[in-house]
Design an enzyme around this catalytic site. Structure first.
Site, mmCIF file in Angstrom:
data_model
loop_
_atom_site.group_PDB
_atom_site.id
_atom_site.type_symbol
_atom_site.label_atom_id
_atom_site.label_comp_id
_atom_site.label_asym_id
_atom_site.label_seq_id
_atom_site.Cartn_x
_atom_site.Cartn_y
_atom_site.Cartn_z
ATOM 1 N N CYS A 2 4.647 -42.626 -1.566
ATOM 2 C CA CYS A 2 4.871 -43.129 -0.212
ATOM 3 C C CYS A 2 3.920 -42.438 0.740
ATOM 4 O O CYS A 2 3.314 -41.430 0.429
ATOM 5 C CB CYS A 2 6.304 -42.839 0.198
ATOM 6 S SG CYS A 2 7.497 -43.375 -1.016
ATOM 7 N N ARG A 27 -0.631 -46.180 -0.151
ATOM 8 C CA ARG A 27 0.293 -45.348 -0.925
ATOM 9 C C ARG A 27 1.602 -46.064 -1.236
ATOM 10 O O ARG A 27 2.435 -45.549 -1.994
ATOM 11 C CB ARG A 27 0.594 -44.060 -0.170
ATOM 12 C CG ARG A 27 -0.612 -43.185 0.051
ATOM 13 C CD ARG A 27 -0.228 -41.963 0.832
ATOM 14 N NE ARG A 27 0.630 -41.104 0.050
ATOM 15 C CZ ARG A 27 0.212 -40.107 -0.715
ATOM 16 N NH1 ARG A 27 -1.086 -39.847 -0.792
ATOM 17 N NH2 ARG A 27 1.051 -39.368 -1.380
ATOM 18 N N TRP A 74 7.117 -46.858 -1.256
ATOM 19 C CA TRP A 74 6.967 -47.472 -2.583
ATOM 20 C C TRP A 74 8.233 -47.094 -3.327
ATOM 21 O O TRP A 74 8.456 -45.939 -3.659
ATOM 22 C CB TRP A 74 5.731 -46.911 -3.275
ATOM 23 C CG TRP A 74 5.393 -47.590 -4.575
ATOM 24 C CD1 TRP A 74 4.693 -48.749 -4.743
ATOM 25 C CD2 TRP A 74 5.719 -47.126 -5.889
ATOM 26 N NE1 TRP A 74 4.579 -49.044 -6.070
ATOM 27 C CE2 TRP A 74 5.184 -48.071 -6.797
ATOM 28 C CE3 TRP A 74 6.399 -46.041 -6.391
ATOM 29 C CZ2 TRP A 74 5.328 -47.935 -8.170
ATOM 30 C CZ3 TRP A 74 6.545 -45.907 -7.769
ATOM 31 C CH2 TRP A 74 6.002 -46.850 -8.643
ATOM 32 N N ASN A 99 8.525 -38.131 0.492
ATOM 33 C CA ASN A 99 7.698 -38.698 -0.565
ATOM 34 C C ASN A 99 8.017 -37.923 -1.838
ATOM 35 O O ASN A 99 7.970 -36.693 -1.816
ATOM 36 C CB ASN A 99 6.224 -38.528 -0.172
ATOM 37 C CG ASN A 99 5.285 -38.911 -1.292
ATOM 38 O OD1 ASN A 99 5.621 -39.712 -2.150
ATOM 39 N ND2 ASN A 99 4.097 -38.335 -1.292
ATOM 40 N N GLY A 100 8.358 -38.615 -2.910
ATOM 41 C CA GLY A 100 8.656 -37.907 -4.153
ATOM 42 C C GLY A 100 9.962 -38.386 -4.754
ATOM 43 O O GLY A 100 10.469 -39.454 -4.405
ATOM 44 N N GLU A 482 -10.941 -51.605 -19.220
ATOM 45 C CA GLU A 482 -10.932 -51.513 -17.761
ATOM 46 C C GLU A 482 -11.007 -52.919 -17.139
ATOM 47 O O GLU A 482 -10.325 -53.213 -16.150
ATOM 48 C CB GLU A 482 -12.109 -50.626 -17.301
ATOM 49 C CG GLU A 482 -12.331 -50.527 -15.803
ATOM 50 C CD GLU A 482 -11.133 -49.987 -15.012
ATOM 51 O OE1 GLU A 482 -10.162 -49.520 -15.623
ATOM 52 O OE2 GLU A 482 -11.168 -50.076 -13.776
ATOM 53 N N LYS A 486 -8.206 -54.522 -14.673
ATOM 54 C CA LYS A 486 -8.505 -55.074 -13.342
ATOM 55 C C LYS A 486 -7.930 -56.482 -13.208
ATOM 56 O O LYS A 486 -7.329 -56.813 -12.194
ATOM 57 C CB LYS A 486 -10.031 -55.158 -13.091
ATOM 58 C CG LYS A 486 -10.750 -53.868 -12.828
ATOM 59 C CD LYS A 486 -10.490 -53.240 -11.491
ATOM 60 C CE LYS A 486 -9.336 -52.280 -11.546
ATOM 61 N NZ LYS A 486 -9.595 -50.945 -12.001
ATOM 62 N N GLU A 489 -4.109 -56.423 -13.002
ATOM 63 C CA GLU A 489 -3.650 -55.777 -11.765
ATOM 64 C C GLU A 489 -3.683 -56.715 -10.567
ATOM 65 O O GLU A 489 -2.741 -56.771 -9.792
ATOM 66 C CB GLU A 489 -4.610 -54.621 -11.459
ATOM 67 C CG GLU A 489 -3.992 -53.274 -11.455
ATOM 68 C CD GLU A 489 -5.002 -52.187 -11.107
ATOM 69 O OE1 GLU A 489 -6.215 -52.339 -11.368
ATOM 70 O OE2 GLU A 489 -4.569 -51.189 -10.552
ATOM 71 N N HIS A 505 -7.828 -58.166 -37.606
ATOM 72 C CA HIS A 505 -6.596 -57.520 -38.090
ATOM 73 C C HIS A 505 -5.361 -58.012 -37.347
ATOM 74 O O HIS A 505 -4.320 -57.371 -37.395
ATOM 75 C CB HIS A 505 -6.734 -56.000 -37.982
ATOM 76 C CG HIS A 505 -7.849 -55.466 -38.816
ATOM 77 N ND1 HIS A 505 -7.833 -55.484 -40.188
ATOM 78 C CD2 HIS A 505 -9.057 -54.954 -38.468
ATOM 79 C CE1 HIS A 505 -8.960 -54.987 -40.667
ATOM 80 N NE2 HIS A 505 -9.726 -54.662 -39.625
ATOM 81 N N LYS A 604 -1.359 -47.123 -4.651
ATOM 82 C CA LYS A 604 -2.662 -46.535 -4.929
ATOM 83 C C LYS A 604 -2.533 -45.191 -5.629
ATOM 84 O O LYS A 604 -3.222 -44.899 -6.582
ATOM 85 C CB LYS A 604 -3.415 -46.374 -3.604
ATOM 86 C CG LYS A 604 -4.789 -45.751 -3.738
ATOM 87 C CD LYS A 604 -5.729 -46.701 -4.430
ATOM 88 C CE LYS A 604 -7.104 -46.101 -4.654
ATOM 89 N NZ LYS A 604 -7.826 -46.881 -5.671
HETATM 90 C C1 AGP Z 1 -6.552 -48.514 -11.267
HETATM 91 O O1 AGP Z 1 -7.044 -49.708 -10.822
HETATM 92 C C2 AGP Z 1 -5.217 -48.141 -10.951
HETATM 93 N N1 AGP Z 1 -4.656 -48.693 -9.841
HETATM 94 C C3 AGP Z 1 -4.548 -46.990 -11.657
HETATM 95 O O2 AGP Z 1 -4.596 -47.262 -13.019
HETATM 96 C C4 AGP Z 1 -5.122 -45.588 -11.391
HETATM 97 O O3 AGP Z 1 -6.396 -45.462 -11.943
HETATM 98 C C5 AGP Z 1 -4.163 -44.548 -11.959
HETATM 99 O O4 AGP Z 1 -2.931 -44.643 -11.301
HETATM 100 C C6 AGP Z 1 -4.695 -43.141 -11.857
HETATM 101 O O5 AGP Z 1 -4.913 -42.752 -10.539
HETATM 102 P P1 AGP Z 1 -5.801 -41.497 -10.208
HETATM 103 O O6 AGP Z 1 -7.183 -41.775 -10.651
HETATM 104 O O7 AGP Z 1 -5.693 -41.324 -8.711
HETATM 105 O O8 AGP Z 1 -5.206 -40.330 -10.942
#
Ligand code: AGP
Length: 609
Positions: A2, A27, A74, A99-100, A482, A486, A489, A505, A604
């Site tokens: 958050c 966040r 969040w 936050n936490g 990756e 993307k 996501e 396989h 994020k």
């Molecule tokens: C990537 O697009 C992500 N949103 C997510 O996987 C991110 O890379 C992951 O949460 C790690 O975050 P960081 O690099 O801040 O540790």
């Protein structure tokens, strides 16, 4: 996870808080809220389900008052809703943002209910508000109450509390979730990220684990975990005020994709000599440590984990050093055997990812030679708690889908690999060539971005599909992973990545005309093998999109679309081939109309477990 922002000033703070929340929306963004202490010493609170703009829309009458706290959420405990949004209040006087995660909230809740407190939300946070309220009845000293309550909490928190009966202060506590104090003239601020406060100050004090602080308009008093008064250094931020703006770009993600040539330039700057790399980029002790390293363990999450996977290929082939890579959330809970002379590398954009940080803390006692963080945020916990650090200098990344953070991590890892190779008898001529290739990387990325138009045209072929496969081999396998991450996501299309040799396989059974297959095919030593895998797919009716080197000699036809990627040195192809896949997912998401910068259910910076 958050976002928190607070202010204490002579002027009204609501606008400052709102601007801060907008900058922290990355966040978390399922609900937001704000509370200020009004001139009649009462707490006024507004909360809204949805993004910060929804909160702004509710504030038709601005909240008036010089002391306030605000939060963008969040959800972890309790669904996203107005009643679960922060600030949470207790009595008529206490308001709190957090936050936490409070792990022992159930038992604390039971005790508080036994004491007659009635809960208004399903959150873990509300227990802190009531605990502080209960203590304040006895102590009437907000700092002492928060210090006492902090000892009752298990889990992670960054919390800011105000008491309308003591309207001249904010009290904050940090354990496991970052908090930074912003210093003004006759006014002070608090936030979970300095980015939130750049419009009002450049002077920051980063709180350490266990710190509790009392902030007034003119003073900051900090106690460490032992209750001893401490001075924490004031740091001047050089981050751009506008770092949180997307300029003329439609989305932060697109801006950040286009930022990459410059971000990579910044990451390389003053780190390369003509024929070798400068190990001091990792810290003054780096050279002495690197000389001893015989094994590297890398730990990271998500996109950062994918960069680690690329590094494994590089480390073993170029530096001749054994490398293991693991997802942080797995590593932290596993009993592992640390080989002798092993370096622990953590990778993180934010430097606050809970699992990565916990893995670092857990591993500190396992006998590693040293710990090294590759990170984008200099003041982050990960950097501060590691022996060595490499700053990726990507600049602020706002889009939840990581782009420039990833490519600059790859640059940091490339420099790490060459640093270790320098201690491990790499041929000087080969080293010189690898350094020269690194220097050309920004131009290669600029050239690659010119493919955007072609890729936008391809995107239509994915928009009505429900599943996709991404294929690569060798160091392109993590790039396929990756690319798949993307796409899922931001477009919510199910995407899987496979090492192409693994197709036969099992996953080959999935291939039909409804399954687009993306292939990354630079001209490297695995190209011929990859071509055979492409034929396996073609023979079963799959529709292929191949991102390939011109020299790879793929020909477009009815079942195969080729997008030629600028020719590049094979060892840096993972960086270059990342960009077309980022663009592809971006344009597919645009067609699908999803929220590119803030995709559903994600945040994020994942600062909770
Ligand atoms: C990537 O697009 C992500 N949103 C997510 O996987 C991110 O890379 C992951 O949460 C790690 O975050 P960081 O690099 O801040 O540790």
């Amino acid at each position: 996870m958050c976002g928190i922002v607070g202010a204490i000033a002579q002027r009204d703070v609501a606008q400052i808080l709102l601007e801060g929340l907008k900058r922290l929306e990355y966040r978390g963004y399922d609900s937001a809220g704000m509370a200020v202490i009004g001139s009649d010493q009462t707490i006024e609170r507004v909360r809204a389900l949805g993004k910060v703009q929804a909160l702004a829309d509710c504030m038709t009458q601005p909240l008036l008052g010089g002391v306030g706290i605000a939060h963008t959420r969040w959800a972890t405990h309790g669904e996203p809703s107005e009643r679960n949004a922060h600030p949470h209040v207790s009595g008529n006087n206490i308001a709190l943002v957090h936050n936490g995660i409070i792990e022992n909230h159930t038992e604390l809740r039971q005790q508080l209910e036994d004491d007659g407190y009635q809960f208004q939300s399903e959150t873990d946070t509300e227990v802190i508000a009531h605990l502080v309220h209960r203590e304040q009845q006895v102590r009437n000293d907000l700092l002492a109450s928060v210090r006492f309550v902090a000892k009752l909490l298990r889990g992670a928190y960054g919390a800011v509390v105000m008491d309308s009966n003591s309207p001249d202060k904010l009290v904050v506590a940090r354990s496991g979730s970052p908090l930074v104090i912003g210093l003004g003239i006759g006014e002070n601020f608090i936030a979970s990220d300095s980015l939130a406060l750049l419009p009002v100050t450049r002077q920051f004090i980063y709180l350490e684990e266990g710190d509790v602080a009392e902030i007034t308009r003119t003073s900051v008093y900090i106690e460490d975990a032992n209750g001893v008064q401490v001075e924490r250094p004031v740091q001047e931020s050089t981050a751009s005020y506008d770092a949180g703006n997307k300029g003329n770009y439609r989305h932060f993600m697109l801006k950040e994709i286009y930022d990459q040539p410059q971000a990579v330039r910044n990451a390389l700057e003053s780190r390369l000599a003509d024929d070798h790399v400068l190990e001091q980029a990792f810290g003054t002790d780096a050279s002495a440590i690197f000389a001893q390293v015989r094994h590297v363990q890398i730990v990271a999450c998500g996109t950062s984990y994918h960069s680690a996977m690329v590094a494994r290929y590089w480390l073993e082939s170029l530096a001749g050093i054994a490398c293991s890579v693991e997802i942080a959330s797995e590593y932290r809970y596993r009993k592992s055997v640390v080989p002798e002379k092993s370096l622990l590398v953590t990778i993180s954009q934010s430097g606050e990812t809970a699992d990565t940080l916990a893995a670092l803390r857990m591993a500190r006692h396992l006998g590693y030679l040293a710990t090294l963080a590759i990170c984008n945020v200099g003041a982050s916990s990960l950097v501060r708690e590691s022996d060595l650090a490499f700053m990726t200098r990507a600049g602020v990344e706002i889009g939840v889908a990581s782009t420039k953070a990833f490519t600059t991590q790859l640059v940091g890892l490339a420099i790490l690999v060459l640093s270790l190779a320098q201690h491990n008898n790499i041929n000087p001529e080969q080293l010189k060539q690898l350094v020269a290739a690194l220097k050309q990387l920004p131009e290669k990325l600029e050239e690659t971005l010119q493919l955007a138009g072609d890729i936008e045209n391809l995107a239509q072929g994915f928009a009505d599909k429900h599943h996709t496969l991404f294929l690569g081999r060798g160091d392109q396998y993590p790039i396929a992973m990756e690319g798949a991450l993307k796409l899922k996501e931001i477009s919510y299309i199910h995407a899987e990545a496979y090492a192409a040799g693994e197709l036969k396989h099992g996953p080959l059974a999935l291939i039909d005309e409804d399954m687009p297959i993306v292939v990354v095919a630079p001209n490297n030593e695995l190209l011929e093998k990859l071509k055979s895998n492409v034929e396996e797919v073609r023979a079963r009716g799959g529709l292929l999109y191949v991102f390939a080197d011109v020299d790879a000699h793929f020909e477009s036809d009815d079942t195969l679309r080729v997008i030629n990627v600028p020719h590049t040195d094979p060892w840096l192809a993972p960086v270059v081939y990342t960009l077309p896949l980022q663009l592809l997912s971006y344009y597919v998401a645009i067609i699908k109309g999803t929220d590119v910068d803030q995709p559903r259910n994600l945040a994020k910076s994942v600062t909770v477990e």
